[in-house]
Structures are given as C-alpha cells and as structure tokens.
Scaffold this motif. Structure first.
Motif, short mmCIF file in Angstrom:
data_model
loop_
_atom_site.label_atom_id
_atom_site.label_comp_id
_atom_site.label_asym_id
_atom_site.label_seq_id
_atom_site.Cartn_x
_atom_site.Cartn_y
_atom_site.Cartn_z
N TYR A 1 67.88 3.61 -6.04
CA TYR A 1 66.71 4.43 -6.32
C TYR A 1 65.70 3.60 -7.10
O TYR A 1 66.05 2.98 -8.11
CB TYR A 1 67.12 5.66 -7.12
N LYS A 2 64.49 3.58 -6.60
CA LYS A 2 63.41 2.76 -7.18
C LYS A 2 63.85 1.30 -7.27
O LYS A 2 64.26 0.73 -6.27
CB LYS A 2 62.96 3.33 -8.52
N GLY B 1 61.35 5.62 -4.30
CA GLY B 1 62.33 6.62 -3.94
C GLY B 1 63.66 5.96 -3.63
O GLY B 1 63.94 4.84 -4.07
N PHE B 2 64.45 6.63 -2.81
CA PHE B 2 65.74 6.08 -2.42
C PHE B 2 65.54 4.97 -1.39
O PHE B 2 64.66 5.04 -0.54
CB PHE B 2 66.65 7.18 -1.85
#
Length: 194
Positions: free
Chosen positions: A160-161, A109-110
């Motif tokens: 992100y990721k 995620g973030f």
C-alpha cells in the motif's frame, strides 16, 4: 529443511538498494505499469556449527573451522549488480484536475508487482572472526568460490502506497557444480521512495 540446516536463518539476510522507473502501459488507465531499474543485491549467509566455505576446485563445501568462530561476525556475502523488471498493478484512484483532464497518480493505493531480475556477480567475500588469547582477529577473503557469474530469478510484492511486502527466489543455483543445487529465497519489506 529448516531443522539441522547448513545456514542460520535468523542471522542470514538479504538487502537491495537501487532506483526504478515506472511507465504506465495503457493511455487511459492507471492499472498497468512496467517498473524497471538497476540495483545492488546482497545475499549474506551465516553457516551453522562453526563452519566456513572452502573452494575445493570444482565444488564449494562447508568445513569445520579449526578455531572457534564468532558466529555473528563470520559470514559469506555475494553482491550482484541487478536489473529488476516488474509488471505492476496499481489500484491508485485516477483524479480529475480543475482543467478537466485526468491525472494518473501512482503509489497512492494498493499495488501488486510480479516479475523477475537478472544480475551479474560483482564480488564474493567471506568474513571470518575469532579470538585467540583475548585478541580478536578478522579475516576477509575475496574469491569466486565457484559462484555463478550471473544470477536470475522471480520476485513479487504487494503493498500500500510506498511500502510493500517483498519475496524473491533465485532460479539460478548459488554454486556452479555442487552436487546439490542451493537457491536463495528471501522475504522482506520494500520501500519505493517517489
């Protein structure tokens, strides 16, 4: 100042490669992590107006080179062995496995990282390239140019990721005793390959 700068911003660059470890801080939450590791950090500067770096004893100054330098192939490079440490906020979702236990996954995620680094200068080199009568000459100079043995600074990333936008600022000046302290600031893209 960007206008009339000593350095070509578009040609100067920074890159870093290494490895990191990620340790979750809270036993029942995936939010806080410590990210730490080791890396090689490269700061590459291209001087403007046909200039090069000259070691004048206590100071390092830019001087005009007596021949026409090939701008894209003439630069000054510092390499540091660095230890980066970041407090990482990972907003990846916690999942529950078939056995009913929580699974804490990172980089799904973030993410936001705030921290810094300390490094040791492994080498400083200057590369000069020019042509005389159609022949190309490349000169590589290795020395210390009064570059501080250690550098340290602050850095941050948001992404992100596996992909993040990254920025760093050297709190330590590039040269030890110059009249004006010069600090590197760099921005770019960071890839965490897990």
């Amino acid at each position: 100042a960007i206008a009339n700068s000593d350095y070509g911003y578009a040609r100067s660059m920074f890159y870093e490669w290494g490895f990191t470890f990620n340790t979750r801080i809270l036993p029942e939450s995936n939010l806080l992590h410590i990210k730490y590791g080791a890396s090689f950090m490269y700061n590459i500067l291209h001087a403007t107006d046909n200039r090069y770096f000259v070691d004048n004893g206590a100071t390092t100054d830019l001087a005009v080179y007596p021949l026409g330098l090939r701008a894209k192939d003439s630069y000054f490079k510092n390499v540091f062995l660095t230890v980066p440490v970041h407090l990482e906020f990972d907003f990846s979702k916690t999942t529950v496995g078939e056995d009913g236990k929580k699974k804490f996954c990172s980089h799904n995620g973030f993410r936001v990282g705030l921290g810094g680094y300390v490094g040791y200068n492994t080498n400083s080199k200057q590369f000069l390239s020019y042509k005389i009568d159609g022949y190309r000459y490349n000169v590589r100079q290795k020395g210390n140019w009064n570059v501080d043995d250690f550098n340290y600074g602050v850095s941050a990333y948001i992404g992100y990721k596996e992909t993040s936008l990254y920025v760093k600022y050297d709190l330590s000046p590039m040269f030890k005793d110059n009249a004006v302290d010069q600090h590197n600031i760099s921005a770019g893209v960071r890839f965490d390959l897990n």
